[in-house]
Write an enzyme that holds these catalytic residues in place. Sequence first.
Site, short mmCIF file in Angstrom:
data_model
loop_
_atom_site.label_atom_id
_atom_site.label_comp_id
_atom_site.label_asym_id
_atom_site.label_seq_id
_atom_site.Cartn_x
_atom_site.Cartn_y
_atom_site.Cartn_z
N TYR A 251 19.72 -50.21 0.30
CA TYR A 251 20.16 -51.59 0.01
C TYR A 251 21.65 -51.73 0.28
CZ TYR A 251 21.67 -55.52 -2.90
OH TYR A 251 22.27 -56.66 -3.36
N SER B 37 27.56 -57.05 -1.75
CA SER B 37 27.26 -56.46 -3.06
C SER B 37 28.32 -55.45 -3.44
CB SER B 37 25.90 -55.78 -2.96
OG SER B 37 25.73 -54.85 -4.01
P1 NAD Z 1 16.64 -62.90 -5.90
O1 NAD Z 1 15.62 -61.89 -5.56
O2 NAD Z 1 16.46 -63.65 -7.18
O3 NAD Z 1 16.80 -63.94 -4.70
C1 NAD Z 1 16.60 -63.61 -3.35
C2 NAD Z 1 15.65 -64.62 -2.74
O4 NAD Z 1 15.53 -64.34 -1.35
C3 NAD Z 1 14.23 -64.55 -3.33
O5 NAD Z 1 13.83 -65.80 -3.84
C4 NAD Z 1 13.36 -64.14 -2.14
O6 NAD Z 1 12.06 -64.72 -2.16
C5 NAD Z 1 14.21 -64.59 -0.96
N1 NAD Z 1 13.92 -63.86 0.27
C6 NAD Z 1 13.76 -62.53 0.43
N2 NAD Z 1 13.50 -62.22 1.70
C7 NAD Z 1 13.50 -63.42 2.37
C8 NAD Z 1 13.26 -63.76 3.73
N3 NAD Z 1 12.99 -62.82 4.66
N4 NAD Z 1 13.33 -65.06 4.08
C9 NAD Z 1 13.59 -66.03 3.15
N5 NAD Z 1 13.80 -65.76 1.86
C10 NAD Z 1 13.76 -64.45 1.47
O7 NAD Z 1 18.06 -62.17 -5.91
P2 NAD Z 1 19.49 -62.62 -6.48
O8 NAD Z 1 19.80 -61.72 -7.60
O9 NAD Z 1 19.54 -64.09 -6.65
O10 NAD Z 1 20.42 -62.20 -5.27
C11 NAD Z 1 20.92 -63.15 -4.32
C12 NAD Z 1 21.78 -62.40 -3.32
O11 NAD Z 1 22.87 -61.77 -4.00
C13 NAD Z 1 21.04 -61.28 -2.59
O12 NAD Z 1 21.52 -61.23 -1.27
C14 NAD Z 1 21.46 -60.03 -3.34
O13 NAD Z 1 21.39 -58.90 -2.52
C15 NAD Z 1 22.89 -60.37 -3.71
N6 NAD Z 1 23.39 -59.66 -4.90
C16 NAD Z 1 22.87 -59.91 -6.14
C17 NAD Z 1 23.37 -59.24 -7.25
C18 NAD Z 1 22.86 -59.48 -8.65
O14 NAD Z 1 23.39 -58.86 -9.59
N7 NAD Z 1 21.86 -60.34 -8.85
C19 NAD Z 1 24.42 -58.30 -7.09
C20 NAD Z 1 24.92 -58.07 -5.81
C21 NAD Z 1 24.41 -58.77 -4.72
#
Ligand code: NAD
Length: 324
Positions: free
Chosen positions: A155, A130
């Site tokens: 986080y 991130s």
């Molecule tokens: P999101 O919450 O939509 O997707 C994450 C998914 O992981 C969810 O569907 C959740 O149910 C699943 N999950 C959580 N814990 C779990 C576990 N223990 N076992 C199995 N599944 C599990 O989030 P996103 O925005 O799609 O983010 C995806 C990745 O990108 C994450 O790692 C997030 O930290 C990272 N990220 C996202 C952003 C953003 O702007 N969206 C920015 C930086 C980093």
Amino acid sequence: MRVLVTGAAGFIAHHVSARLLARGDDVIGVDNLDPSGDVALKQARLARLGTLPGAAGFTFRPVDVTDGSSLRTLFEQTRPEAVVHLAARVGVRAPAGTAQAYVDANVSGFLQVLEQASAARVRHLVYASSSSVYGAGSVPPFQEGAAADHPLSVYAATKRADELLAHAYSHLHGLPTSGLRFFTVYGPWGRPDMAPLRFLRALRDGAELALHDEGRMQRDFTHVEDVAEAVVRVVDRPPQGAPACRVLNVGRGEPVSVRDFLAVLERRLGVPARVRSAPAQPGEMEATWADPSALERETGFRPRISLEEGLAGLVEWFLQQAGA
Ligand code: NAD
């Protein structure tokens, strides 16, 4: 290729999975439908994957990545060639009392993925880091080589810990790993807890919305289609060398203030926002700004969807959903 995608019911993984399926890959989608997010939306994303081009190549397995023995069985049964690990407990504004849940999902869960990916000798493990790892004191535009050791949230600390664990596994087990530092991702099927959809809901409903620090914070908003393209290109290009390990920014390199971002949405919907001033949040960085040149060097690609174009599509999708 057979690709195991964790967090498959989530926002970014949904778009990555769709792209992999469209080019003919088999995708094993893994998610525990974590109830801290919108479960109905997660189910809707999974259902949609079953309707897209290449859907026959998709299988869903409801596994929690912190459950090492279920994960081992899954790897043994499905024999993935590459892993895209996107499952996580998300959001820099962690509610009080949730730090352990962040560490469990993001650090312990990632450790299990590293263990199984190493044991299965997958070609490449790509995982979500991130932009928040840049934390306090980073000089924009952020470059991957700069120190990232002053996280401002639990986080962010878990994501930095993941990068360090990946380095150790690449070194110890020869596992090729790429950590992707995503910068504020937005687009259709997005997360309801993030600013774009919170703002859109408030504008549609004429509701008051909280603008922290007068909207002065700057974010390098990056469209999810660009992010998905970047992920797939990285999957195809494992790092070389020893240890075979890298981190890459995935951001557009053009930050805008949250206030200006909101102004574009106001213009598109033709309604003014009812804004309530709120204090700056302690877990938030003042500004994020990617230097995307390493990603471009490694993959020939840099995010290119302009904010105007990306928000036009988002608003169209949002209004369709609202009318559906
Ligand atoms: P999101 O919450 O939509 O997707 C994450 C998914 O992981 C969810 O569907 C959740 O149910 C699943 N999950 C959580 N814990 C779990 C576990 N223990 N076992 C199995 N599944 C599990 O989030 P996103 O925005 O799609 O983010 C995806 C990745 O990108 C994450 O790692 C997030 O930290 C990272 N990220 C996202 C952003 C953003 O702007 N969206 C920015 C930086 C980093």
